[in-house]
Motif scaffolding. Structure first.
Motif, short mmCIF file in Angstrom:
data_model
loop_
_atom_site.label_atom_id
_atom_site.label_comp_id
_atom_site.label_asym_id
_atom_site.label_seq_id
_atom_site.Cartn_x
_atom_site.Cartn_y
_atom_site.Cartn_z
N GLY A 249 -52.30 -31.77 48.18
CA GLY A 249 -51.61 -31.55 49.43
C GLY A 249 -52.01 -30.31 50.20
N HIS A 250 -51.41 -30.23 51.37
CA HIS A 250 -51.74 -29.20 52.34
C HIS A 250 -50.45 -28.53 52.82
N VAL A 251 -50.39 -27.24 52.65
CA VAL A 251 -49.22 -26.47 53.08
C VAL A 251 -49.57 -25.70 54.36
N ILE A 252 -48.67 -25.69 55.31
CA ILE A 252 -48.85 -24.77 56.44
C ILE A 252 -47.72 -23.75 56.40
N ILE A 253 -48.10 -22.51 56.42
CA ILE A 253 -47.10 -21.44 56.41
C ILE A 253 -47.12 -20.79 57.78
N VAL A 254 -45.98 -20.82 58.45
CA VAL A 254 -45.90 -20.32 59.82
C VAL A 254 -44.94 -19.14 59.87
N GLY A 255 -45.42 -18.04 60.39
CA GLY A 255 -44.53 -16.88 60.51
C GLY A 255 -45.32 -15.62 60.78
N GLY A 256 -44.72 -14.49 60.43
CA GLY A 256 -45.40 -13.21 60.60
C GLY A 256 -45.23 -12.63 61.99
N SER A 257 -45.32 -11.33 62.05
CA SER A 257 -45.34 -10.62 63.33
C SER A 257 -45.97 -9.26 63.03
N TYR A 258 -46.16 -8.47 64.05
CA TYR A 258 -46.84 -7.18 63.86
C TYR A 258 -46.11 -6.36 62.81
N GLY A 259 -46.78 -5.95 61.77
CA GLY A 259 -46.16 -5.16 60.70
C GLY A 259 -45.56 -6.01 59.60
N LYS A 260 -45.53 -7.32 59.77
CA LYS A 260 -44.90 -8.17 58.74
C LYS A 260 -45.81 -9.31 58.31
N ILE A 261 -47.08 -9.06 58.32
CA ILE A 261 -48.03 -10.11 57.92
C ILE A 261 -48.06 -10.25 56.40
N GLY A 262 -47.65 -9.17 55.71
CA GLY A 262 -47.64 -9.20 54.26
C GLY A 262 -46.81 -10.35 53.72
N SER A 263 -45.70 -10.66 54.42
CA SER A 263 -44.83 -11.74 53.95
C SER A 263 -45.58 -13.07 53.92
N ILE A 264 -46.49 -13.22 54.88
CA ILE A 264 -47.28 -14.46 54.96
C ILE A 264 -48.29 -14.49 53.81
N VAL A 265 -48.88 -13.35 53.55
CA VAL A 265 -49.84 -13.28 52.44
C VAL A 265 -49.14 -13.66 51.14
N LEU A 266 -47.94 -13.12 50.96
CA LEU A 266 -47.20 -13.39 49.72
C LEU A 266 -46.85 -14.87 49.58
N ALA A 267 -46.29 -15.44 50.64
CA ALA A 267 -45.87 -16.84 50.57
C ALA A 267 -47.08 -17.76 50.35
N THR A 268 -48.16 -17.45 51.05
CA THR A 268 -49.33 -18.33 50.95
C THR A 268 -49.99 -18.19 49.58
N THR A 269 -50.10 -16.97 49.10
CA THR A 269 -50.64 -16.77 47.75
C THR A 269 -49.80 -17.57 46.76
N ALA A 270 -48.48 -17.48 46.92
CA ALA A 270 -47.59 -18.18 45.98
C ALA A 270 -47.80 -19.68 46.04
N SER A 271 -47.95 -20.22 47.25
CA SER A 271 -48.09 -21.68 47.31
C SER A 271 -49.42 -22.11 46.70
#
Ligand SMILES: NC(=O)C1=CN([C@@H]2O[C@H](COP(=O)(O)OP(=O)(O)OC[C@H]3O[C@@H](n4cnc5c(N)ncnc54)[C@H](OP(=O)(O)O)[C@@H]3O)[C@@H](O)[C@H]2O)[C@@H](O)CC1
Ligand SMILES: [K+]
Length: 511
Positions: A249-271
């Motif tokens: 499968g294919h996951v799309i993770i949508v989010g992040g903003s200036y200064g909060k891109i780390g959250s996207i890295v974490l969620a995507t790494t986890a998936s």
């Protein structure tokens, strides 16, 4: 493991007595012997003073049996009867006689404050005053007796459950409840052992299987289910050798903003570390290089805006869309989320600012695809459903909310709860080291990663919560509670899977 109510346990008790053709006294002997065995295994005959406080019902009867067995094994035991009523149960009375015959003396009767015995730090107290028969708050000298035990700093072991704790409601402010160090509970844990309002009374907990009727236990609809390794294992689908990345499968993770891109890295790494075949992130332009560098395995799409999401163009054929981490709540981001909801018909995973946007724009709730998984922490939940009086009220409100919107809700906490229709799943992995920034982003990524691999959203939520906690436990083993950061939880997901299928469970830091 099923979590049953007090009335279900009483029914199981009666059915067992009938079907196994035993007396209630024999069942009491069986249950209390289990408690004795646990104590004996740990104490190994140690010469310490054991003070057993018994009520006058069947919990007190258990206490008398435990005391008798301890005396028979030459322990130094003192037995006190907290004589809160003259209405002694039949099995209490027969064990009262038995202990008298053994020690050639009656236990000490406590009838008021003047009778309170000396309890010191270092004493070992067994609390068998009230069990599942408690039906009103403790009053007068009995309440004082409980507070007296709590104030003593003795080690307290509660039999079945801490005295004064109800199984189906939260004590009011000031109600006397034993603060146990350890609770040995019969057959099934009680829901209150896992609720934030009451879990501190219980201390460490172990369930003792006392052989209640199997047929009843397997057929009864439980109040909730406790998810441990065995349950998680039964939900796991091993990978097929004959497969390719498209199979997962294919996951799309949508989010992040200036200064909060780390959250996207974490969620995507986890998936990805949960096994998703492909992951795409959709983020504001400012995050492009960050994600490409931190996680070259992911594909990156960017918004036209540099700092925040304003227009989420995803025509990709993803299996699951996860929205919210680090997204912020700017008007243009709310608009973009609205459009995303309209375009998406598969279950989504919504976290963090996704939840905050939903609570500020209630009308969007109706656009959530059926079976979407919302993963609030308590504050986010409060913004979604309003305040609650106590944990039971909270459960009722959550159940109304999820039924109305046909969604699954993962309430994060020391024990994370998953709610689906009228079902409740209580997680039993994880540790206090996981209370760290980004841990929730990782969980969303894990759940999305499982949905992409064709797990039903409910299974993905329940198994995802278990594995996320297990990965946290494995991380704690290596790094200590304080040393865990959420990237470790994402990184160790593979070990959590491995542990699930290995012969012996990794000795986790769960607690
Ligand atoms: N389930 C199983 O399979 C097995 C269960 N077993 C054991 O039985 C235990 C349950 O025993 P239980 O039903 O006798 O009740 P328990 O908690 O001892 O209370 C006694 C009485 O106290 C009273 N009372 C209530 N609140 C009060 C208050 N605030 N202040 C003063 N009084 C109060 C109330 O009587 P009431 O005054 O309402 O008439 C109540 O009946 C269970 O926890 C486990 O340890 C095992 O032995 C075998 C297998
Ligand atoms: K008790």
């Amino acid at each position: 493991m099923k979590i049953l109510t007090a009335s279900q346990l009483k029914e199981a008790d009666e059915i067992t007595i009938e079907k196994q053709n035993i007396s209630s006294e024999e069942l009491m002997e069986r249950a209390a012997t289990q408690v004795f065995n646990e104590i004996h295994t740990r104490l190994q005959g140690a010469d310490i003073l054991i003070k057993v406080f018994c009520g006058i019902g069947n919990n007190g009867g258990d206490g008398l049996v435990i005391a008798r067995l301890l005396i028979e094994h030459s322990y130094n035991v003192k037995v006190f009867i907290v004589n809160y009523s003259d209405n002694r149960s039949k099995d209490f009375l027969s064990n009262y006689d038995k202990i008298k015959n053994l020690s050639r003396d009656w236990p000490v009767l406590l009838k008021g404050e003047d009778d309170f015995p000396d309890i010191k730090r270092g004493d070992f107290v067994i609390d068998a005053i009230f069990g599942i028969g408690l039906n009103r708050p403790l009053e007068g000298w009995v309440a004082k007796m409980v507070n007296f035990i709590n104030d003593s700093s003795a080690f307290v072991l509660s039999v079945d459950l801490p005295s004064g704790l109800f199984t189906d409601k939260i004590p009011e402010e000031g109600d006397a409840v034993i603060m146990a160090n350890f609770t040995l509970s019969f057959q099934t844990p009680k829901l209150v052992f896992f609720l934030p309002d009451t879990m501190d009374f219980v201390g460490d907990m172990q369930v003792l299987e006392i052989g209640l009727d199997r047929e009843f236990l397997s057929e009864v609809t439980p109040a909730a289910q406790l998810i441990g390794r065995q349950e998680a294992r039964s939900l796991y689908n091993p990978r097929n050798k004959n497969s390719h990345k498209g199979s997962y499968g294919h996951v799309i993770i949508v989010g992040g903003s200036y200064g909060k891109i780390g959250s996207i890295v974490l969620a995507t790494t986890a998936s990805m570390r949960t096994g998703a075949g492909l992951a795409t992130v959709f983020i504001p332009k400012c995050g492009y290089e960050i994600v490409q560098t931190a996680l070259p395995e992911a594909m990156v799409l960017t918004d036209v805006n540099y700092e925040m999401l304003t227009d989420i163009k995803t025509d990709l054929d993803a299996d699951v869309v996860c929205f919210g981490m680090g997204a912020g709540r700017d008007k243009s981001t709310v608009g973009a989320f609205k459009e995303l909801l309209k375009k998406t018909n598969k279950p989504m995973v919504i976290d963090a600012d996704g939840l905050n946007i939903l609570s500020e724009n209630n009308e969007l709730l109706q656009d959530l695809p059926e079976n979407s998984v919302l993963t609030p922490h308590p504050k986010e939940l409060e913004r979604l459903i309003g305040e609650w009086k106590d944990d039971f009220d909270k459960i009722e409100k959550v159940q109304e909310f999820i039924k109305k919107h046909k969604i699954i809700l993962v309430l994060k906490g020391a024990h994370t709860f998953v709610f689906e229709q009228e079902n409740i799943y209580v997680n039993n992995t994880g540790n206090a080291g996981m209370a760290t920034a980004g841990s929730g982003d990782v969980l969303s990524g894990v759940i999305a990663g499982l949905i992409s691999q064709k797990y039903e959203p409910l299974i993905a939520a329940v198994l995802g919560v278990y594995l996320h906690g297990k990965s946290g436990d494995i991380s704690a083993e290596k790094l200590g509670y304080e040393g865990i950061i959420s990237g470790d939880i994402a990184k160790n997901m593979g070990l959590a899977f491995r542990d699930l299928m290995s012969e012996n469970e990794t000795d986790s830091g769960a607690g």
